[in-house]
Motif scaffolding. Structure first.
Motif, PDB file in Angstrom:
ATOM      1  N   LYS A  60     -15.358  -4.141   0.852  1.00  0.00           N
ATOM      2  CA  LYS A  60     -16.427  -5.135   1.215  1.00  0.00           C
ATOM      3  C   LYS A  60     -17.491  -4.169   1.412  1.00  0.00           C
ATOM      4  O   LYS A  60     -18.498  -4.464   1.036  1.00  0.00           O
ATOM      5  CB  LYS A  60     -16.047  -6.196   2.145  1.00  0.00           C
ATOM      6  CG  LYS A  60     -15.197  -7.202   1.731  1.00  0.00           C
ATOM      7  CD  LYS A  60     -15.201  -8.329   2.606  1.00  0.00           C
ATOM      8  CE  LYS A  60     -14.071  -9.436   2.289  1.00  0.00           C
ATOM      9  NZ  LYS A  60     -13.889 -10.440   3.291  1.00  0.00           N
ATOM     10  N   ASN A  61     -17.472  -3.345   2.514  1.00  0.00           N
ATOM     11  CA  ASN A  61     -18.599  -2.609   2.874  1.00  0.00           C
ATOM     12  C   ASN A  61     -19.171  -1.518   1.845  1.00  0.00           C
ATOM     13  O   ASN A  61     -20.221  -1.605   1.445  1.00  0.00           O
ATOM     14  CB  ASN A  61     -18.426  -1.712   4.188  1.00  0.00           C
ATOM     15  CG  ASN A  61     -18.164  -2.673   5.323  1.00  0.00           C
ATOM     16  OD1 ASN A  61     -18.749  -3.604   5.396  1.00  0.00           O
ATOM     17  ND2 ASN A  61     -17.419  -1.926   6.323  1.00  0.00           N
ATOM     18  N   ALA A  62     -18.206  -0.957   1.103  1.00  0.00           N
ATOM     19  CA  ALA A  62     -18.353  -0.082   0.002  1.00  0.00           C
ATOM     20  C   ALA A  62     -19.169  -0.816  -1.142  1.00  0.00           C
ATOM     21  O   ALA A  62     -20.096  -0.530  -1.803  1.00  0.00           O
ATOM     22  CB  ALA A  62     -17.212   0.767  -0.446  1.00  0.00           C
ATOM     23  N   ALA A  63     -18.498  -2.003  -1.689  1.00  0.00           N
ATOM     24  CA  ALA A  63     -19.195  -2.819  -2.754  1.00  0.00           C
ATOM     25  C   ALA A  63     -20.457  -3.203  -2.431  1.00  0.00           C
ATOM     26  O   ALA A  63     -21.314  -3.558  -3.085  1.00  0.00           O
ATOM     27  CB  ALA A  63     -18.071  -3.874  -2.837  1.00  0.00           C
ATOM     28  N   ARG A  64     -20.676  -3.642  -0.947  1.00  0.00           N
ATOM     29  CA  ARG A  64     -21.785  -4.101  -0.607  1.00  0.00           C
ATOM     30  C   ARG A  64     -22.926  -3.061  -0.787  1.00  0.00           C
ATOM     31  O   ARG A  64     -24.239  -3.400  -1.179  1.00  0.00           O
ATOM     32  CB  ARG A  64     -21.954  -4.707   1.004  1.00  0.00           C
ATOM     33  CG  ARG A  64     -23.109  -5.634   1.235  1.00  0.00           C
ATOM     34  CD  ARG A  64     -23.290  -5.993   2.702  1.00  0.00           C
ATOM     35  NE  ARG A  64     -22.032  -6.809   3.065  1.00  0.00           N
ATOM     36  CZ  ARG A  64     -21.085  -6.423   3.993  1.00  0.00           C
ATOM     37  NH1 ARG A  64     -21.114  -5.285   4.727  1.00  0.00           N
ATOM     38  NH2 ARG A  64     -20.039  -7.180   4.013  1.00  0.00           N
ATOM     39  N   ARG A  65     -22.785  -1.761  -0.457  1.00  0.00           N
ATOM     40  CA  ARG A  65     -23.550  -0.830  -0.548  1.00  0.00           C
ATOM     41  C   ARG A  65     -23.867  -0.601  -1.915  1.00  0.00           C
ATOM     42  O   ARG A  65     -24.944  -0.166  -2.375  1.00  0.00           O
ATOM     43  CB  ARG A  65     -23.052   0.694   0.187  1.00  0.00           C
ATOM     44  CG  ARG A  65     -23.785   1.849   0.064  1.00  0.00           C
ATOM     45  CD  ARG A  65     -23.099   2.947   0.445  1.00  0.00           C
ATOM     46  NE  ARG A  65     -23.822   3.932   0.138  1.00  0.00           N
ATOM     47  CZ  ARG A  65     -23.626   4.704  -1.072  1.00  0.00           C
ATOM     48  NH1 ARG A  65     -22.654   4.420  -1.781  1.00  0.00           N
ATOM     49  NH2 ARG A  65     -24.045   5.760  -1.311  1.00  0.00           N
TER      50      ARG A  65
END
Length: 141
Positions: A70-75
């Protein structure tokens, strides 16, 4: 020529004549044993509630990789949004310094996702952002 008409009283279900529940022979349905059967009590009602609670509890448990993804996709989404804003600024003829700083900051912060396919997509986004920054003289480290 075929003529299509509305509903008619001749079609559909016809009413039964006679009294309800009797047949012409006068016999009615009865169990073979002739004795009344006992009603069974409620069974399984309590255990099914526990099953639902267990499913809900499992849904609340977060996979450690899910948070990283989720964090990588959000970035990645943030970086794509910033590049889209940069494109609009280029069409307008002026790119604010703050926009370049934001893209530079996003390029320099990396969250590993643990998913090789997601990492490949984010690598492509990063490369595109680095190229755009390099075109404008902002070389990321």
């Amino acid at each position: 020529m075929i003529r299509i008409g509305g509903p008619t009283s001749g079609s559909g279900v016809q009413k039964r004549s006679g009294t309800k529940g009797t047949s012409k022979s006068g016999s009615s349905f009865a169990p073979a044993s002739g004795a009344e059967t006992e009603r069974s009590g409620v069974s399984g009602g309590v255990s099914s509630a526990y099953g639902v609670d267990a499913l809900l509890a499992l849904q609340e448990v977060e996979d450690p990789l899910t948070g990283k993804r989720k964090n990588a996709a959000r970035r990645g989404h943030d970086l794509l949004d910033a590049l889209e804003e940069m494109k609009a600024d280029l069409l307008a003829g002026l790119i604010p310094e703050g926009r370049l700083d934001r893209i530079l900051q996003l390029v320099q912060t990396r969250f590993p996702s643990g998913d090789p396919q997601l990492e490949a997509v984010i690598d492509e986004i990063d490369l595109r952002a680095r190229v755009e920054l390099a075109k404008l003289g902002r070389f990321p480290d």
